[in-house]
Enzyme design. Structure first.
Site, PDB file in Angstrom:
ATOM      1  N   TYR A 197       0.852  -1.191   0.000  1.00 42.89           N
ATOM      2  CA  TYR A 197       0.000   0.000   0.000  1.00 42.89           C
ATOM      3  C   TYR A 197       0.889   1.243   0.000  1.00 42.89           C
ATOM      4  CZ  TYR A 197      -3.918   3.011   1.608  1.00 42.89           C
ATOM      5  OH  TYR A 197      -4.886   3.988   1.738  1.00 42.89           O
ATOM      6  N   CYS A 198       0.650   2.144  -0.965  1.00 41.18           N
ATOM      7  CA  CYS A 198       1.361   3.417  -1.044  1.00 41.18           C
ATOM      8  C   CYS A 198       2.869   3.184  -1.102  1.00 41.18           C
ATOM      9  CB  CYS A 198       0.932   4.314   0.116  1.00 41.18           C
ATOM     10  SG  CYS A 198       1.574   6.004   0.045  1.00 41.18           S
ATOM     11  N   ILE A 199       3.646   3.774  -0.218  1.00 40.18           N
ATOM     12  CA  ILE A 199       5.097   3.597  -0.256  1.00 40.18           C
ATOM     13  C   ILE A 199       5.474   2.166   0.124  1.00 40.18           C
ATOM     14  CG2 ILE A 199       5.632   4.254   2.126  1.00 40.18           C
ATOM     15  CD1 ILE A 199       7.476   5.522  -1.026  1.00 40.18           C
TER      16      ILE A 199
END
Length: 569
Positions: free
Chosen positions: A298-300
């Site tokens: 998720y995301c970074i």
């Protein structure tokens, strides 16, 4: 310890200098075309005269319609007095007319580099919204009415809340979005049953108990962003992705990152891979005897997942990731979203200077930065409600998580800001090294699923889809409705947001959207269908949590997620 004055902060000084330089470019551009400036000034003056005339007519006939309407979605002036009372309607109209005139001027002035124009847009918007009449006691009719009714008690309550928030903030005021005592982890949020089965200085690994008699052969590892706490994916039971996944028969593991303090200053991106994701996959094999995992980043955390797979490829190891899912993940950082206004060498250098002295990038400062990307819905509205109206915000699980900030180690923050955001090294084969190996995302051949969200202002959806080109292997692109969090945390039971699908190659967002078909319902169910070929050849009996070598250390949600800022050394 006394806090440094705002002007003493190197980051504030760098931002001020960059802003001053940008304004000089703007003034120079304006001076080369004085007729354009004169034309814009005349348009503003004519509009203001019309507002004055409208206000005078409205004084005599209150049924007169205003000339300037609120922008779509703007809730600052929803109180009826802003429209019914001529003096407040005049303020509202004049303010909105001025705001539009200023932003229009920035759009039409020629000779401003794109990067400077984007920073100025942000600066102008922040200034304009900070000056809104809704933000001041004497010009907000709703606050004035409440102050009279409560005889100033609201302001006394607001001052107490302000003092508490100041004491809990870093260098910039961090305004509470929900009550700190609203939720308790393990009781109200992050309640899915499981245990911590591994812990090192980087992360805890949580394994969740099965809810089905048999489970899929291939276990599932979730890698949350290391700048946030994992329980955004395990909020209340009804909107917990973790709970839903185990109900689908997955053996679910999730990483819970340590909230670093000064002692963890040297922990870098390589450590998050070698002692983080790769170590988690090793432990999962030890517990389940499976040599591969399906992984969700998720995301970074997705950026970390891609880099981890590239390390396996660089070391000529068999990939341990059977399928990879990237939720709102940037791999190519040429379009960093609105965060890009802070990404330039002077500001990054100043952030590095501060981080080096304290050992970490303070998560409270990071939280304020992200809030200011949506200042009217995540900053000024709470300023008004908390400090002027004297009312504590309502209890909202996502905003509680959003306020539960985490630090980033100084070394990792420098890599993230300079090497990824500023220099876009990850997109360059061999430019990022993990140990002695330069990594190349094109060597990653794992089938991948990219979920982006249409209204995401942190990871722009076209930028995340563009980054998918850096990876080898088959790719499935899915565009969800809503934004960075709500578009991901979208359980099927709520039937709230849909998504778009297209098999067309992604060349540009307009082209892709014209070929995409909107589907009703949550992307979660579509993902489960996509993941089916990677779940293993057979179902196996539901797995016990942990093993003899990796026994349960403590119940979920574990120890690291309980760390709050400032971290006690």
């Amino acid at each position: 310890m006394q806090k440094a004055k705002l002007g003493d902060n190197p980051v504030s000084q760098a931002l001020s200098q960059v802003n001053s330089d940008d304004l000089q470019v703007f003034y120079q551009a304006v001076s080369t075309n004085p007729m354009r400036l004169l034309d814009m000034q005349m348009q503003w003056w004519q509009g203001q005269l019309a507002i004055c005339q409208n206000s005078m007519i409205k004084n005599m006939d209150k049924s007169t319609e205003s000339l300037v309407q609120d922008p779509p979605g703007d809730r600052r002036f929803k109180h009826q007095a802003w429209k019914d009372e001529p003096q407040f309607d005049f303020m509202r109209q004049s303010y909105l007319h001025f705001a539009k005139s200023l932003t229009d001027m920035l759009e039409v002035v020629e000779g401003i580099p794109d990067s400077v124009r984007e920073r100025l847009k942000f600066t102008f918007r922040q200034t304009i919204n900070a000056l809104s009449p809704s933000n001041f006691l004497w010009s907000n009719p709703e606050v004035l009415q409440r102050t009279l009714e409560e005889k100033g008690a609201n302001l006394i309550k607001g001052l107490a809340l302000f003092q508490e928030d100041m004491a809990a903030s870093a260098d910039t005021l961090k305004i509470r979005m929900t009550r700190q005592a609203a939720f308790k982890l393990g009781q109200d949020l992050a309640t899915t049953p499981g245990d911590v089965v591994f812990r090192n200085d980087i992360f805890e690994l949580i394994q969740y108990a099965a809810t089905t008699k048999t489970v899929h052969q291939t276990p599932l590892l979730i890698i949350p962003p290391f700048i946030n706490k994992f329980y955004i994916l395990d909020l209340k039971e009804q909107n917990s992705l973790v709970a839903w996944l185990r109900d689908q028969g997955h053996t679910v593991f999730i990483m819970s990152w340590r909230n670093p303090g000064k002692a963890q200053a040297g922990n870098g991106f390589s450590d998050l891979i070698e002692s983080g994701t790769m170590e988690a996959i090793r432990v999962i094999e030890q517990i389940t005897s499976e040599k591969e995992v399906n992984a969700i980043g998720y995301c970074i955390g997705g950026t970390l997942l891609a880099a981890t797979q590239a390390v396996y490829a660089a070391r000529r190891m068999k990939s341990r990731v059977k399928s990879a899912t990237y939720l709102t993940t940037l791999l190519d950082f040429t379009q960093p979203g609105e965060v890009g206004v802070f990404i330039n060498d002077p500001v990054v250098s100043a952030i590095e200077l501060v981080n080096e002295s304290q050992g970490y990038f303070d998560g409270r400062q990071m939280a304020v930065t992200f809030s200011l990307l949506r200042e009217n819905s995540l900053y000024w509205n709470y300023y008004i409600d908390n400090y002027l109206k004297g009312q504590e915000p309502s209890d909202f699980d996502i905003l509680y998580w959003n306020s539960d900030s985490t630090n980033l180690s100084a070394t990792c923050a420098s890599f993230l800001l300079r090497e990824l955001y500023l220099n876009n090294r990850l997109s360059q084969p061999g430019a990022v090294k993990v140990g002695d190996f330069g990594i190349d995302l094109s060597k990653v051949k794992t089938p991948s699923y990219f979920l982006s969200t249409k209204e995401d202002h942190i990871a722009l959806w076209d930028a995340t889809f563009k980054g998918s080109h850096l990876l080898g292997g088959d790719k499935t692109l899915v565009l969800g409705e809503s934004g960075h969090v709500a578009g991901v945390v979208n359980p099927p039971s709520k039937d709230k947001y849909g998504y778009w699908l297209s098999d067309a190659a992604f060349d540009n967002p307009e082209q892709w959207l014209t070929t995409a078909k909107r589907e009703a319902g949550s992307w979660w169910t579509h993902w489960q269908q996509w993941a089916t070929p990677f779940l293993g050849d057979k179902q196996v009996p539901a797995r016990a949590v942990g093993s003899a070598e990796c026994p349960a250390l403590m119940p979920a949600p574990g120890q690291y997620v309980q760390q709050t800022l400032p971290v006690a050394e």
